[in-house]
Design a protein around this motif. Sequence first.
Motif, PDB file in Angstrom:
ATOM      1  N   ALA A   1       0.877  -1.136  -0.087  1.00 50.02           N
ATOM      2  CA  ALA A   1      -0.028  -0.124   0.068  1.00 50.02           C
ATOM      3  C   ALA A   1       0.905   1.316   0.025  1.00 50.02           C
ATOM      4  O   ALA A   1       1.904   1.113   0.648  1.00 50.02           O
ATOM      5  CB  ALA A   1      -0.940   0.103   1.320  1.00 50.02           C
ATOM      6  N   ALA A   2       0.463   2.501  -0.626  1.00 49.98           N
ATOM      7  CA  ALA A   2       1.122   3.627  -0.517  1.00 49.98           C
ATOM      8  C   ALA A   2       0.766   4.058   0.820  1.00 49.98           C
ATOM      9  O   ALA A   2      -0.317   3.952   1.513  1.00 49.98           O
ATOM     10  CB  ALA A   2       0.580   4.553  -1.716  1.00 49.98           C
ATOM     11  N   THR A   3       1.739   5.021   1.108  1.00 48.26           N
ATOM     12  CA  THR A   3       1.576   5.571   2.535  1.00 48.26           C
ATOM     13  C   THR A   3       0.246   6.059   3.068  1.00 48.26           C
ATOM     14  O   THR A   3      -0.421   5.573   4.022  1.00 48.26           O
ATOM     15  CB  THR A   3       2.659   6.673   2.797  1.00 48.26           C
ATOM     16  N   PRO A   4      -0.342   7.062   2.470  1.00 49.88           N
ATOM     17  CA  PRO A   4      -1.716   7.606   2.912  1.00 49.88           C
ATOM     18  C   PRO A   4      -2.849   6.411   2.938  1.00 49.88           C
ATOM     19  O   PRO A   4      -3.657   6.509   3.971  1.00 49.88           O
ATOM     20  CB  PRO A   4      -2.249   8.753   1.829  1.00 49.88           C
ATOM     21  N   TYR A   5      -2.876   5.488   2.091  1.00 41.03           N
ATOM     22  CA  TYR A   5      -3.880   4.313   2.054  1.00 41.03           C
ATOM     23  C   TYR A   5      -3.584   3.458   3.277  1.00 41.03           C
ATOM     24  O   TYR A   5      -4.444   3.331   4.196  1.00 41.03           O
ATOM     25  CB  TYR A   5      -3.924   3.675   0.917  1.00 41.03           C
ATOM     26  N   GLY A   6      -2.371   3.019   3.707  1.00 41.50           N
ATOM     27  CA  GLY A   6      -1.936   2.268   4.618  1.00 41.50           C
ATOM     28  C   GLY A   6      -2.132   2.892   6.027  1.00 41.50           C
ATOM     29  O   GLY A   6      -2.978   2.309   6.915  1.00 41.50           O
ATOM     30  N   GLU A   7      -1.878   4.213   6.225  1.00 36.75           N
ATOM     31  CA  GLU A   7      -2.260   5.057   7.402  1.00 36.75           C
ATOM     32  C   GLU A   7      -3.831   5.090   7.549  1.00 36.75           C
ATOM     33  O   GLU A   7      -4.178   4.770   8.923  1.00 36.75           O
ATOM     34  CB  GLU A   7      -1.368   6.321   7.255  1.00 36.75           C
ATOM     35  N   ARG A   8      -4.536   5.316   6.716  1.00 34.86           N
ATOM     36  CA  ARG A   8      -5.867   5.506   6.969  1.00 34.86           C
ATOM     37  C   ARG A   8      -6.499   3.814   7.252  1.00 34.86           C
ATOM     38  O   ARG A   8      -7.454   3.933   8.146  1.00 34.86           O
ATOM     39  CB  ARG A   8      -6.553   5.947   5.516  1.00 34.86           C
TER      40      ARG A   8
ATOM     41  N   HIS B   1      -5.817   3.071  10.808  1.00 33.91           N
ATOM     42  CA  HIS B   1      -6.865   3.828  11.624  1.00 33.91           C
ATOM     43  C   HIS B   1      -8.002   3.177  11.741  1.00 33.91           C
ATOM     44  O   HIS B   1      -8.803   3.398  12.706  1.00 33.91           O
ATOM     45  CB  HIS B   1      -6.918   5.430  11.105  1.00 33.91           C
ATOM     46  N   LEU B   2      -8.731   2.709  10.877  1.00 30.42           N
ATOM     47  CA  LEU B   2      -9.964   2.153  10.638  1.00 30.42           C
ATOM     48  C   LEU B   2     -10.065   0.896  11.470  1.00 30.42           C
ATOM     49  O   LEU B   2     -11.088   0.368  11.877  1.00 30.42           O
ATOM     50  CB  LEU B   2     -10.352   1.893   9.307  1.00 30.42           C
ATOM     51  N   LEU B   3      -8.956  -0.005  11.474  1.00 28.85           N
ATOM     52  CA  LEU B   3      -9.048  -1.313  12.038  1.00 28.85           C
ATOM     53  C   LEU B   3      -8.581  -1.114  13.365  1.00 28.85           C
ATOM     54  O   LEU B   3      -8.018  -0.254  14.106  1.00 28.85           O
ATOM     55  CB  LEU B   3      -7.919  -2.228  11.410  1.00 28.85           C
ATOM     56  N   PRO B   4      -9.066  -2.364  14.414  1.00 27.12           N
ATOM     57  CA  PRO B   4      -8.732  -2.190  15.784  1.00 27.12           C
ATOM     58  C   PRO B   4      -7.049  -2.572  15.960  1.00 27.12           C
ATOM     59  O   PRO B   4      -6.572  -2.993  15.007  1.00 27.12           O
ATOM     60  CB  PRO B   4      -9.457  -3.373  16.211  1.00 27.12           C
ATOM     61  N   PRO B   5      -6.389  -2.130  17.164  1.00 29.17           N
ATOM     62  CA  PRO B   5      -5.023  -2.403  17.237  1.00 29.17           C
ATOM     63  C   PRO B   5      -4.706  -4.015  17.054  1.00 29.17           C
ATOM     64  O   PRO B   5      -5.372  -4.819  17.550  1.00 29.17           O
ATOM     65  CB  PRO B   5      -4.897  -2.039  18.694  1.00 29.17           C
ATOM     66  N   LEU B   6      -3.728  -4.276  16.402  1.00 30.08           N
ATOM     67  CA  LEU B   6      -3.420  -5.538  16.063  1.00 30.08           C
ATOM     68  C   LEU B   6      -2.000  -5.723  16.695  1.00 30.08           C
ATOM     69  O   LEU B   6      -1.236  -4.812  17.267  1.00 30.08           O
ATOM     70  CB  LEU B   6      -3.341  -5.739  14.599  1.00 30.08           C
ATOM     71  N   ASP B   7      -1.617  -7.028  16.439  1.00 33.26           N
ATOM     72  CA  ASP B   7      -0.172  -7.350  17.200  1.00 33.26           C
ATOM     73  C   ASP B   7       1.199  -6.963  16.353  1.00 33.26           C
ATOM     74  O   ASP B   7       2.156  -6.926  16.858  1.00 33.26           O
ATOM     75  CB  ASP B   7      -0.116  -8.848  17.551  1.00 33.26           C
ATOM     76  N   ALA B   8       0.857  -7.025  14.954  1.00 35.69           N
ATOM     77  CA  ALA B   8       1.877  -6.839  14.176  1.00 35.69           C
ATOM     78  C   ALA B   8       1.556  -6.191  12.844  1.00 35.69           C
ATOM     79  O   ALA B   8       0.186  -6.148  12.181  1.00 35.69           O
ATOM     80  CB  ALA B   8       2.578  -8.031  13.606  1.00 35.69           C
TER      81      ALA B   8
END
Length: 203
Positions: free
Chosen positions: A113-120, A123-130
């Motif tokens: 993923a390109a940076t802005p897509y990955g960061e967004r 943010h939408l997903l719950p915290p993960l382990d990795a």
Amino acid sequence: MMNNQPYTAVVFDVFGTLIEIKNSQSPYKKMMKWLKQQGRKPQPNDAAMIMSLDGNFETLASYFGYQLPSTLLEEMNNALQHDLKHIRAFDDSIPMLLELRKLGYKLAVCSNAATPYGERAQHLLPPLDAYAWSFKVGANKPDPLIYQHFLNQLKCQPNEVLFIGDTQLADVDGPKKLGMSAQIIHRKNGESLFDVLQLLLKK
């Protein structure tokens, strides 16, 4: 079909698996089209390069040796804002992640993923382990480096991991080469995460 191995972790691709973008405006394609118009010949690794560099449009263009005109930059930024506004998790994504967490599985995402897509998306997903984002790792699936990145964070052996994604080469062939189990999800055919993971959930 899944085997009876005791998985300790489930790793997901992101776009097309956990997250969708409605009517993407593809800002990076606009940039590549403009570069071609300037006489730059497209290269097979252009998309991989964009997703493995952590930078904005100007930074990426300068990496290719060009400076973007302000009109194109504005057009690309508008397209990006549209896409970021229309990124959403599939209805079953967050409930499934929470259910797997409750069952004791370690969870991770691995995405080109390109940076802005990955960061967004993060943010939408719950915290993960990795997290193994191509723009952070500097490598794209199916490069073994990106898979090793989350294996190290999870402290898992490959045979303890089940990988779920929507692309054969990146999400099935790549993980299997390292010794993981992998399963494809066909979102376009209406397949859900429960369809793919039901055997795991019944264990």
